[in-house]
Design an enzyme around this catalytic site. Structure first.
Site, short mmCIF file in Angstrom:
data_model
loop_
_atom_site.label_atom_id
_atom_site.label_comp_id
_atom_site.label_asym_id
_atom_site.label_seq_id
_atom_site.Cartn_x
_atom_site.Cartn_y
_atom_site.Cartn_z
N ASP A 143 0.85 -1.19 0.00
CA ASP A 143 0.00 0.00 0.00
C ASP A 143 0.88 1.24 0.00
OD1 ASP A 143 -2.34 1.43 -0.05
OD2 ASP A 143 -2.67 1.34 2.12
N HIS A 150 -3.54 13.83 1.19
CA HIS A 150 -3.77 12.91 2.30
C HIS A 150 -2.58 12.90 3.25
CE1 HIS A 150 -5.01 9.31 4.48
NE2 HIS A 150 -3.86 8.73 4.18
N GLU A 215 -10.50 3.66 3.91
CA GLU A 215 -9.63 4.48 3.06
C GLU A 215 -10.00 4.17 1.62
OE1 GLU A 215 -5.48 3.85 4.15
OE2 GLU A 215 -5.65 5.41 5.68
N GLU A 217 -9.24 3.89 -2.07
CA GLU A 217 -8.02 3.75 -2.85
C GLU A 217 -8.33 3.01 -4.15
OE1 GLU A 217 -4.73 2.17 -0.65
OE2 GLU A 217 -5.39 3.05 1.25
N ASP A 249 -8.99 0.14 2.25
CA ASP A 249 -7.98 -0.23 3.25
C ASP A 249 -8.51 0.15 4.63
OD1 ASP A 249 -5.60 -0.74 4.63
OD2 ASP A 249 -4.72 1.20 4.08
N ARG A 253 -7.76 3.68 13.65
CA ARG A 253 -6.88 4.85 13.88
C ARG A 253 -6.28 4.88 15.28
NH1 ARG A 253 -5.74 5.69 8.77
NH2 ARG A 253 -7.54 6.36 7.52
N GLN A 256 -3.53 2.41 15.26
CA GLN A 256 -2.48 2.93 14.39
C GLN A 256 -1.62 3.98 15.09
OE1 GLN A 256 -4.06 4.56 10.74
NE2 GLN A 256 -2.07 5.18 9.95
N LYS A 269 -4.11 -2.17 10.27
CA LYS A 269 -4.58 -2.25 8.89
C LYS A 269 -4.67 -3.67 8.33
CE LYS A 269 -3.11 2.37 7.49
NZ LYS A 269 -4.16 2.80 6.55
N THR A 273 -9.04 -6.00 4.19
CA THR A 273 -8.99 -5.09 3.05
C THR A 273 -10.03 -5.61 2.07
OG1 THR A 273 -6.61 -4.76 3.37
CG2 THR A 273 -7.51 -4.14 1.22
N GLU A 390 -9.56 12.24 8.02
CA GLU A 390 -9.47 13.60 7.48
C GLU A 390 -10.81 14.33 7.56
OE1 GLU A 390 -6.93 13.86 3.68
OE2 GLU A 390 -7.29 11.72 3.93
#
Ligand code: MN
Length: 462
Positions: A143, A150, A215, A217, A249, A253, A256, A269, A273, A390
């Site tokens: 990834d 971002h 996420e 992607e 993904d 948080r 993380q 993560k 997926t 975000e």
């Protein structure tokens, strides 16, 4: 093979004898023809198919019916297994030949249509009648972190004084993800447990994540691989890329932020997926190629191994990606999903070819079926942010759903759907289908140390 050549298969006027492929809203007109794997419900073995409107062309059945000739017949012969890997291993020549052959077979032929009614029978199945499977046996998953917007936004949340690290504009930053937990669209995503530490606490605790995120992607599949020790030069990088899919993904948080230093994401993560079931071929994307990100004055030029005239001119792909959310309460009240964002793949600071060139620059070998994901696709505007981290500024700015519920991060029962389309004047619009997952509760803890069987809603489904 010239890298970016528009041919008769892209002609906007081209029509198919499969009527649903000619509807303006379809993701799968005859100009697309993405590859996937399907199986009748309950059947074990998957079959390679090509999406056309609301149908799937069964490639092996079409081959047996004499639908293909020449190079397309050879390529279709690689589609008798339960994955796309054999086809992808044969590289861009094979995927191009199969798409071109399928286009010829599925194109409107009025004489034949008149002779055979709705067209040949026995080679098409209704997409609604089958399960779509993971299309590729993915050996390795990497990834990237290719959106500078971002990276800057996330950096500002975790390191307000130092948002963008000094390597960002020199290196396509990435990490090695985990292929074992990649699933195809439609299944449950179990809320993971993990170790977290709140900023005011001295010691960490272990429990279900309270900051579950998505996420948005795109992922790029490797066709032919490279030998260990033999880097892929940037001008040959696209020879090794065969197709593109949506990628979610999923990210925890809170896990993380506690674990990511010094070695990057790990358990935050790799619990799941989700990818879309259809792989849009590199050839189908030709009309939507775009210049690479124009670096603002003052940004460094890429080092020579990441620099190419062709890549600067046409290395990006113009794909619009949207994220939709529907809570359980919204589903119960029949409130349609709400759109959270729209991003564009042209906002990436690095191109797919630069990712491939960098990934192999030390001699690392990429293998057929490897998946390289873009990283969260976020743009410069508030409506283009590709994750909740975000969108809510790490939970500081909650938002309201049409049901009156508030969200910072994902709750159990939330259904996240991603869609992507390529639209450009003078070209037929093509789409990627959907990439969907629904959050199910964490497995119940047993004595704080282990877990009992998954909850009923969390049982495996394709
Ligand atoms: Mn990611």
């Amino acid at each position: 093979m010239p890298p970016h050549e528009i041919d008769h298969t892209h002609a906007p006027a081209l029509r198919s004898w499969v009527a649903s492929a000619n509807e303006p809203e379809t993701d799968f007109p005859i100009q697309n023809l993405p590859f996937g794997v399907f199986a009748p419900t309950g059947q074990v073995a998957g079959r390679v198919g090509i999406a056309i409107g609301d149908r799937i062309l069964d490639v092996a059945a079409a081959l047996d019916a004499g639908a293909f000739t020449g190079a397309a017949r050879d390529a279709a012969g690689l589609c008798r297994g339960p994955t796309l890997n054999a086809l992808f291993a044969a590289g861009r020549q094979a995927t191009r030949a199969l798409r071109t052959g399928a286009s010829a077979f599925l194109a409107a032929d009025h004489a034949r249509a008149a002779r055979e009614g709705a067209g040949p029978t026995g080679v098409l199945v209704r997409m609604a009648d089958v399960e779509l499977r993971l299309p590729v046996a993915i050996g390795d998953y990497t990834d990237f972190y290719a959106s500078v917007y971002h990276a800057t936004n996330v950096g500002a949340l975790f390191r307000p004084d130092n948002p963008l690290l000094p390597n960002y504009k020199h290196i396509p930053i990435g990490y090695h993800g985990r292929a074992s937990s990649i699933r195809v669209s439609g299944g449950p995503v179990i809320r993971p447990h993990g170790q977290t530490r709140s900023p005011d606490a001295v010691a960490p605790v272990f429990g279900p994540t309270r900051a579950l995120d998505y996420e948005a992607e795109m992922g790029f599949f490797i066709g032919r691989g490279n030998a260990l020790g033999e880097p892929i030069p940037i001008d040959r990088a696209e020879d090794h890329l065969v197709g593109v899919c949506l990628v979610n993904d999923w990210s925890a948080r809170d896990i993380q932020s506690w674990e990511y230093q010094p070695l990057g994401p790990f358990l935050a993560k790799n619990f799941g997926t989700t990818i879309s079931p259809w792989v849009v071929s590199w050839e189908a994307l030709t009309p939507f190629r775009a210049p690479a990100f124009v670096r603002p004055a003052g940004d460094p030029a890429p080092l020579p191994y990441l620099r190419s005239e062709v890549d600067a001119r046409l290395g990006a792909i113009d794909i619009g990606i949207e994220v939709l959310l529907r809570s359980r309460q919204m589903r119960d009240a029949e409130i349609p999903p709400v759109r959270l964002s729209r991003g564009r793949l042209t906002d990436l600071y690095w191109t797919p070819a630069q990712m491939v060139a960098h990934h192999t620059s030390n001699g690392c070998d990429l293998r057929t079926g490897d998946l390289l994901a873009s990283g969260t696709v976020s743009g410069p505007t508030p409506d283009s942010l590709g994750c909740l981290l975000e969108l809510t500024a790490r939970g500081a700015r909650p938002f309201m759903l049409p049901s009156g519920e508030q969200r910072t991060f994902l709750e159990d029962g939330d259904e996240v759907t991603m869609r992507a389309r390529c639209e450009r004047s003078g070209a037929a619009t093509i789409g990627f289908g959907t990439c969907r997952g629904t959050i199910v509760p964490a497995m119940p803890a047993r004595d704080g140390a282990g877990w009992s069987a998954p909850l009923p809603g969390a049982s495996a489904s394709p």
